[in-house]
Structure formats: C-alpha cells, structure tokens
Design a protein around this motif. Structure first.
Motif, PDB file in Angstrom:
ATOM      1  N   ASN A 148       0.832  -1.202   0.000  1.00  0.00           N
ATOM      2  CA  ASN A 148       0.000   0.000   0.000  1.00  0.00           C
ATOM      3  C   ASN A 148       0.871   1.259   0.000  1.00  0.00           C
ATOM      4  N   PRO A 149       1.621   1.500  -1.085  1.00  0.00           N
ATOM      5  CA  PRO A 149       2.458   2.695  -1.108  1.00  0.00           C
ATOM      6  C   PRO A 149       1.601   3.952  -1.073  1.00  0.00           C
ATOM      7  N   VAL A 150       1.974   4.882  -0.231  1.00  0.00           N
ATOM      8  CA  VAL A 150       1.241   6.140  -0.091  1.00  0.00           C
ATOM      9  C   VAL A 150       2.229   7.304  -0.140  1.00  0.00           C
ATOM     10  N   TRP A 151       1.672   8.500  -0.352  1.00  0.00           N
ATOM     11  CA  TRP A 151       2.443   9.727  -0.363  1.00  0.00           C
ATOM     12  C   TRP A 151       1.509  10.863  -0.002  1.00  0.00           C
ATOM     13  N   PRO A 152       1.992  11.905   0.667  1.00  0.00           N
ATOM     14  CA  PRO A 152       1.099  13.046   0.948  1.00  0.00           C
ATOM     15  C   PRO A 152       0.559  13.680  -0.349  1.00  0.00           C
ATOM     16  N   MET A 153      -0.684  14.085  -0.306  1.00  0.00           N
ATOM     17  CA  MET A 153      -1.269  14.805  -1.436  1.00  0.00           C
ATOM     18  C   MET A 153      -0.505  16.118  -1.640  1.00  0.00           C
ATOM     19  N   PRO A 154      -0.427  16.593  -2.859  1.00  0.00           N
ATOM     20  CA  PRO A 154       0.236  17.890  -3.076  1.00  0.00           C
ATOM     21  C   PRO A 154      -0.402  18.960  -2.184  1.00  0.00           C
ATOM     22  N   GLY A 155       0.440  19.671  -1.480  1.00  0.00           N
ATOM     23  CA  GLY A 155      -0.030  20.739  -0.609  1.00  0.00           C
ATOM     24  C   GLY A 155      -0.470  20.285   0.765  1.00  0.00           C
ATOM     25  N   ALA A 156      -0.452  19.010   1.025  1.00  0.00           N
ATOM     26  CA  ALA A 156      -0.910  18.518   2.345  1.00  0.00           C
ATOM     27  C   ALA A 156       0.076  18.907   3.431  1.00  0.00           C
TER      28      ALA A 156
END
Length: 156
Positions: A148-156
């Motif tokens: 489940n690779p994740v990353w912060p949303m742009p601007g988060a």
C-alpha cells in the motif's frame, strides 16, 4: 515515531500523483460547522493500491516474503510462505474483538505480525528462534510500504 521506522518509510516510498476526479469543487461557507473530519486516503494521502482489504494473490505474497527477508528471515526458507497467513491472523484478531462486542474492530498490526511470526515458528520449529528475533514493527512498515504505497497529497 521511531526514527529508524520513519527512515524506512522514506526509503521505500516515492511521490505519487493524484488522479483528477469528475467532481467540481464546491467551496461554500458552512455556518455552524465546528469540526471537519477527513477520510485520510484520497484527501491527505494518495494510495497507489486502492482498498488494501481487497489485496490478495502474488503481489501481496511477494511483499510478505520481501518483508520477512528484509527483516532477517532466511531467504532460503521463505518460498512456501504466503500473505494468507497474515490475513488469517488479521481475521482471527477481528473475530476476537467481535466476540468482545466490538462491531467494527481495528487491529494492532504489530500484534498481528507478532502472532503471525509465532505461527511460523510453531509450523517449523527450526525457525522458532529466528522469528522470535524479528522486529514486528519493522515487518509491518516494510510490508505496508510494499502493498500500500502512499504519499502526501500535493499541498498537504
């Protein structure tokens, strides 16, 4: 958070781009609102995997074996192990919580990994000492970053 686990997440995760939706933004004032609660996935975090509860098969098996080997399990002994063992342990934890009256239980994934390792040790006593020495927190992070690779949303 333990800095070694945070470093592990940084090593195994990469930026993801959000997909455009067909919904138009509605930015109206909402009088009387005292709190706003977000669903984390798709709002604050981008998930490349979608709904992890639906993940099965060779991809999750490969991540399961990779997590074990990365954390010190002998590569030569990992071939027959699948993520079904982890999923069965999660199901067992859910069932125990439900018997105690929890309608929608969440699991302590570190406890799940500890129990999964204990099961591996019971199934093959030659591995019992090895699995006792593995770090369940690290296993949880390595596996999660794989399935489940994740990353912060742009601007988060």
């Amino acid at each position: 958070m333990d800095t070694r686990l945070a470093s592990l997440i940084r090593e195994r995760c990469r930026p993801l781009a959000p997909r455009r939706t067909t919904c138009a933004a509605r930015l109206e004032r909402l009088p009387g609102i005292r709190a706003v609660i977000f669903d984390i996935y798709g709002t604050l975090l981008i998930s490349a995997a979608g709904d992890i509860t639906l993940q099965t098969g060779s991809s999750s098996d490969a991540c399961f074996r990779d997590a074990l080997v990365t954390c010190g399990f002998p590569a030569a002994r990992v071939a027959g192990l699948t993520a079904d063992l982890l999923q069965a342990t999660i199901a067992d934890h859910h069932a125990r919580s439900q018997r105690q009256g929890v309608t929608f239980p969440e699991v302590d994934i570190v406890a799940v990994w500890r129990d999964t390792l204990a099961t591996i040790g019971r199934q093959d006593t030659d591995l019992e000492t090895i699995v006792r020495g593995l770090d369940a927190e690290r296993l949880a992070v390595v596996y999660e970053c794989g399935v489940n690779p994740v990353w912060p949303m742009p601007g988060a």
